[in-house]
Design an enzyme around this catalytic site. Structure first.
Site, PDB file in Angstrom:
ATOM      1  NE  ARG A 174      -6.791   7.533   9.911  1.00 43.06           N
ATOM      2  CZ  ARG A 174      -7.393   8.008   8.797  1.00 43.06           C
ATOM      3  NH1 ARG A 174      -6.974   8.927   8.248  1.00 43.06           N
ATOM      4  NH2 ARG A 174      -8.385   7.211   8.283  1.00 43.06           N
ATOM      5  N   GLY A 176       0.805  -1.186  -0.131  1.00 48.67           N
ATOM      6  CA  GLY A 176      -0.135  -0.009  -0.070  1.00 48.67           C
ATOM      7  C   GLY A 176       0.804   1.211   0.116  1.00 48.67           C
ATOM      8  CG  HIS A 233     -15.184   7.604   8.282  1.00 48.45           C
ATOM      9  ND1 HIS A 233     -16.178   8.186   7.739  1.00 48.45           N
ATOM     10  CD2 HIS A 233     -14.101   8.036   7.875  1.00 48.45           C
ATOM     11  CE1 HIS A 233     -15.764   9.126   7.063  1.00 48.45           C
ATOM     12  NE2 HIS A 233     -14.291   9.157   7.047  1.00 48.45           N
ATOM     13  CD  GLU A 252      -5.260   1.221   9.058  1.00 45.19           C
ATOM     14  OE1 GLU A 252      -5.273   1.203   7.650  1.00 45.19           O
ATOM     15  OE2 GLU A 252      -6.278   0.763   9.818  1.00 45.19           O
ATOM     16  CB  ALA A 303       3.178   2.162   4.639  1.00 44.32           C
ATOM     17  N   GLY A 304       4.000   0.326   2.316  1.00 47.72           N
ATOM     18  CA  GLY A 304       4.791  -0.692   1.713  1.00 47.72           C
ATOM     19  C   GLY A 304       5.437  -0.386   0.367  1.00 47.72           C
ATOM     20  NE  ARG A 346     -11.942  10.621   9.442  1.00 50.86           N
ATOM     21  CZ  ARG A 346     -11.543  10.284   8.530  1.00 50.86           C
ATOM     22  NH1 ARG A 346     -10.703   9.333   9.008  1.00 50.86           N
ATOM     23  NH2 ARG A 346     -11.116  10.669   7.482  1.00 50.86           N
TER      24      ARG A 346
END
Lengths: 255, 670
Positions: free
Chosen positions: B466, B43, B267, B456, B45-46, B338
């Protein structure tokens, strides 16, 4: 939500153990499917029934179920992503079908997308085309220009975004009588063609991507336009025209 | 076992990261190709980490369970990415982004990490624009910004409602470039099933090839986990169906501490549940809250009539609508964070005002009519239309909304068969993002040497809640700009190690364990499908470890999950063959992990006797029903250490959170 209604359906589904064996259609019955369910939820229900009967579940690709990851596929009644337009299979809802209907469900049909199992095909040819040039060669160090130092006219940014909206699902290839990948490749070429970034390598990009596309066994584009009709993200044929222009001028320069 | 050492560098907050980078060890360019790095997950990050590490010259092996790295669930993020660029000149700065993030996280995140995040945020935008990400622009050609929940500046960059998609495709293109160069070896349709530790260091993984069913050994000098969050423990969530906790949970079972598992973000703007066949919930971007007003009927009779289909919401007069966020939180109104917005919706629905025609009546309206009017009038003036008709105003306003959020409106209509330009959208909170995750130090290293965790999957940066548009920021910050530096410091000791062999006893043992488990699942032949257990778990989690928690409920949840776990291992049925594609087998491995984690989440929630962020305890609420934090006793990170199969035996380690640069205040959005 609209009033719920339970549908009774007959499903003709392509089953194939793996790439080495032959496949065939199998017939399944399913009852009391809520019209508020998605098509994939209907298949979940069917799989639950099959497992409870001791049979193997039907393999199909799916992931985000929000119409953006591009993982879901399926030829439904002869159309990629089914009878609705502008959506992926995960967004197709059962209210599109009638009680008592027979639904044919098949995997993507294209030589460049070999079947892995049942309804799952291998779309890694797309990744290989991308690896051949679907990028801007920028170092990922963050030591680049301030973002606002590159001004982009709003219209160009918007048009680039429209091209970049491609989700790589492969519906364009699956529906094309030639199995062409021009809409997919054209979308990426167009995104970069519309932006000032990466122009220095534009010629290399389009030549390499088109070459890779041909090598992967995708067919030629004959401008029939079926891809545009079936694209869940409304990518326009213009991207193919733009790719052709880019390719033509790059080829001339190559001389 | 190692004690928690956060390794926060000394010195003033604003200089910590720079000083740290100046003094870390490096791996010289000619030594980098002697080092292998495994990255699990592709994703934001990866993907960004894999691309950057490959660019630097390391050998990268990247793994994802999807058929292509382009499909990672980061792609589904809609609204935007924050960055302290202050392009709008509205007073934004690194400090303010840092401050908002700490406050938004309810003072449960680490100062130094959050400051670094804010500091590198501006570079992310530069990087992505250079990669050709088509962000929204102004007519002058400059980048446009919007505002997001919980903040009072416009710092969010966006690409229509597809920001996650465009950022991920940017990272994917960088990954593709490195694959083309042979610097990244990509393993699609592979799932990590265990971590291999040799001499106390992470040295590889066991993975299953999801096409052939083969169990494979892969070695490396370091392993990076970027496998995302664990929201699917609830069964229904906004996560992709395949999103799972397995990689993070497997390293936890091998010694990595798992931090703050009870912090789950619910959310506020998802499409409500339609019925029992529901498999997945769909998010409507939070950016819609910029233009939408949230309400329920003021009179309970109207709510009942709407549910029964006898009344249309557009026919309820303004004075009979309860804009409860604007009423309760005048300063932030519809843009409260949220957790606050979600609880307020639950409060109204619990009180009987929910408008959805399902079993639980859970749903509220997100209404765009005011904005359509306002923008329509503005556009009429701009176009020199002096006496616009109502229809002209509506058409112009609608065009404005369409330009900004069109794809979201289409998506909504396809799913619900309602036209949101006319009928207000129905929304309800749903499980979305998990702030908890593997405990990491400042270098993003877990308590297992050589095992790094980013995005995450780790616990850092967001605290107990968040803020919108900050997940994309953390994913890319970790992957492009933090990990590539900090991992070098670790790897500098490995330049003479040579290739890590995969025929060692550690690999043998890990592989055997997985093969035994495959064997168990294939021969157990129980009564129920994997989903049966997953749904049972999800039901317990939503009802007892959801938006509002009580000590009694949590204690019940722990017991009930334990029972479902026992039932799962006695009675799960996985049909088919292990030597080939078998999606039921994939799910069985994942649900086994969810069951264990779910129990730990309840245990963590029970131990945290306060309310903060996404964790709301009914026994710790003010008389007005707002969250009551207990800084004196709970200003710490709870990091859990695995102690074997009995999750109840896990032990908690505390990392005290020290605030030197920010005054810890009560969070108020009134």
């Amino acid at each position: 939500m609209s009033a719920q209604k339970g549908l009774n359906l007959t499903l003709k589904i392509w089953r194939q153990k793996n790439n080495k064996t032959k496949g065939q259609f199998e017939t399944y019955k399913i009852s009391d499917v809520s019209t508020d369910s998605s098509f994939l939820e209907m298949l979940d229900m069917l799989n639950e029934n099959l497992i409870n009967e001791g049979q193997e579940a039907i393999a199909f690709d799916h992931d985000c179920r929000e119409g953006i990851c591009g993982m879901c596929s399926l030829y439904i009644n002869g159309r990629p992503h089914g009878p609705d337009t502008g959506i992926t299979t995960c967004q197709l809802h059962m209210r599109m079908f009638k009680d008592g209907e027979t639904i044919h469900i098949e995997p993507w049909r294209s030589a460049a997308f070999p079947i892995i199992k049942d309804l799952v095909v291998d779309r890694s040819a797309f990744d290989r085309v991308m690896a051949a040039g679907g990028f801007i060669s920028v170092n990922t160090s963050g030591n680049t220009l301030d973002a606002n130092a590159i001004l982009v006219p709003k219209e160009d940014a918007d048009n680039a975004m429209d091209a970049a909206a491609c989700i790589g699902c492969g519906a364009c290839v699956a529906t094309c009588k030639n199995g062409a990948a021009s809409l997919f490749v054209g979308a990426k070429v167009s995104q970069f063609a519309l932006l000032p970034q990466g122009r220095v390598e534009a010629k290399r990009r389009v030549l390499n991507m088109v070459k890779a596309m041909d090598e992967e066994g995708f067919g030629n584009c004959s401008n029939t336009g079926a891809c545009e009709v079936e694209c869940p993200k409304g990518i326009s044929l213009e991207v193919i025209a733009r790719m052709n222009r880019e390719y033509f001028s790059a080829s001339l320069d190559q001389g | 076992m190692s004690k928690l050492d956060s390794k926060i560098p000394a010195g003033p907050l604003a200089d910590k990261w720079k000083n740290h980078k100046d003094h870390m060890n490096l791996v010289s360019p000619n030594n980098r190709d002697k080092i292998d790095i495994i990255v699990v997950g592709t994703g934001l990050a990866g993907g960004s980490a894999a691309a950057t590490l490959a660019e630097q010259g390391y050998n990268v092996k990247a793994f994802c369970y999807q058929d292509s790295p382009r499909r990672a669930h980061s792609i589904a993020a809609q609204g935007g990415i924050n960055a302290a660029k202050n392009y709008q000149g509205d007073g934004d700065s690194t400090y303010r982004l840092f401050y908002d993030t700490i406050k938004g996280g309810d003072y449960r995140s680490r100062e130094a990490n959050v400051y670094r995040l804010a500091e590198v945020s501006a570079s992310i935008i530069d990087q992505c624009v250079a990669q050709g990400v088509p962000f929204g622009r102004e007519y002058g050609g400059q980048l446009d910004n919007r505002s997001f929940g919980g903040v009072q500046v416009k710092r969010t960059f966006y690409a229509k409602g597809q920001t996650g998609q465009q950022l991920l495709l940017g990272a994917y293109s960088a990954v593709s470039r490195q694959i083309g160069k042979g610097r990244i070896k990509m393993y699609n349709r592979h799932e990590m099933l265990d971590l291999v530790i040799v001499d106390g260091k992470a040295r590889g993984i066991i993975a299953r090839n999801l096409v052939t069913g083969e169990i494979e050994r892969h070695s490396a000098h370091a392993v990076v986990i970027a496998s995302g969050g664990y929201g699917n423990v609830y069964f229904l969530s906004t996560n992709a169906m395949g999103s799972n906790v397995s990689a993070a949970w497997k390293i936890h079972k091998k010694g990595a501490y798992f931090a703050n598992p009870c912090y789950v973000q619910i959310h506020p703007t998802c499409i409500p549940v339609h019925g029992t066949a529901q498999s997945k919930l769909t998010l409507m971007s939070e950016s819609l809250r910029n233009s939408g007003r949230i309400w329920v009927p003021k009179n309970i009779e109207d709510a009942v009539a709407i549910r029964e289909g006898k009344l249309r919401p557009e026919n309820i007069a303004q004075e009979n609508r309860d804009y409860y966020l604007e009423r309760r939180y005048p300063a932030f109104g519809n843009l409260v964070p949220r957790d606050v917005a979600s609880r307020a919706a639950k409060e109204r629905c619990d009180a009987g005002y929910g408008i959805e025609n399902n079993d639980t009546h859970e749903g509220v309206y997100l209404d765009f009519s005011t904005e359509i009017q306002k923008k329509g009038k503005e556009a009429a003036i701009e176009k020199n239309i002096h006496n616009p008709t109502d229809q002209q105003i509506y058409d112009l306003g609608k065009a404005w909304i369409e330009e900004k959020y069109g794809n979201l409106f289409v998506m909504y209509e396809k799913i619900t068969a309602d036209n949101p330009y006319v009928t207000p959208m129905k929304i309800y909170p749903a499980v979305h993002y998990t702030m908890g995750g593997v405990w990491v130090d400042y270098n993003l290293q877990s308590t297992i040497p050589g095992c790094f965790v980013i995005g995450e999957a780790n616990f850092s940066d967001h605290g107990a809640n968040r803020l919108g548009a900050s997940a994309l920021m953390q994913g890319l910050a970790d992957g492009y700009f933090v990990l590539p530096y900090t991992i070098a410091d670790y790897l500098s000791a490995d330049i003479r190690t040579g290739e890590i062999p995969t025929n060692s006893p550690a690999f043998d043992a890990a592989e055997k364990e997985i093969k035994d488990k495959v064997n168990f699942f294939m021969t157990n032949n129980g009564k129920h499908s994997v989903d049966y257990f997953h749904k049972k778990l999800g039901h317990i989690m939503w009802n007892k470890v959801g938006m509002g928690r009580t000590p009694e409920g949590l204690q019940e949840a722990i017991k009930e999950i334990e029972e479902v776990r026992k039932e799962f291992w006695a009675d799960v049925r996985v049909p088919g063959d292990a030597n080939g594609m078998n999606m039921e087998l994939e799910k069985a491995f994942r649900v086994a992990d969810f069951l264990e984690l779910g129990q730990l989440m309840a245990k963590d929630a029970l131990a945290r006797e306060e309310s903060c962020g996404g964790h709301f305890r009914w026994d710790h609420a003010t008389p007005e029903g707002e969250a009551e934090r207990d800084d004196e006793n709970f200003k710490y990170v709870a990091a859990w250490e695995y102690q074997g199969d009995d999750i109840n035996q896990e032990t908690m380690h505390k990392e005290d959170l020290i605030y030197e640069n920010i005054e810890v205040k009560t969070r108020s959005y009134k």
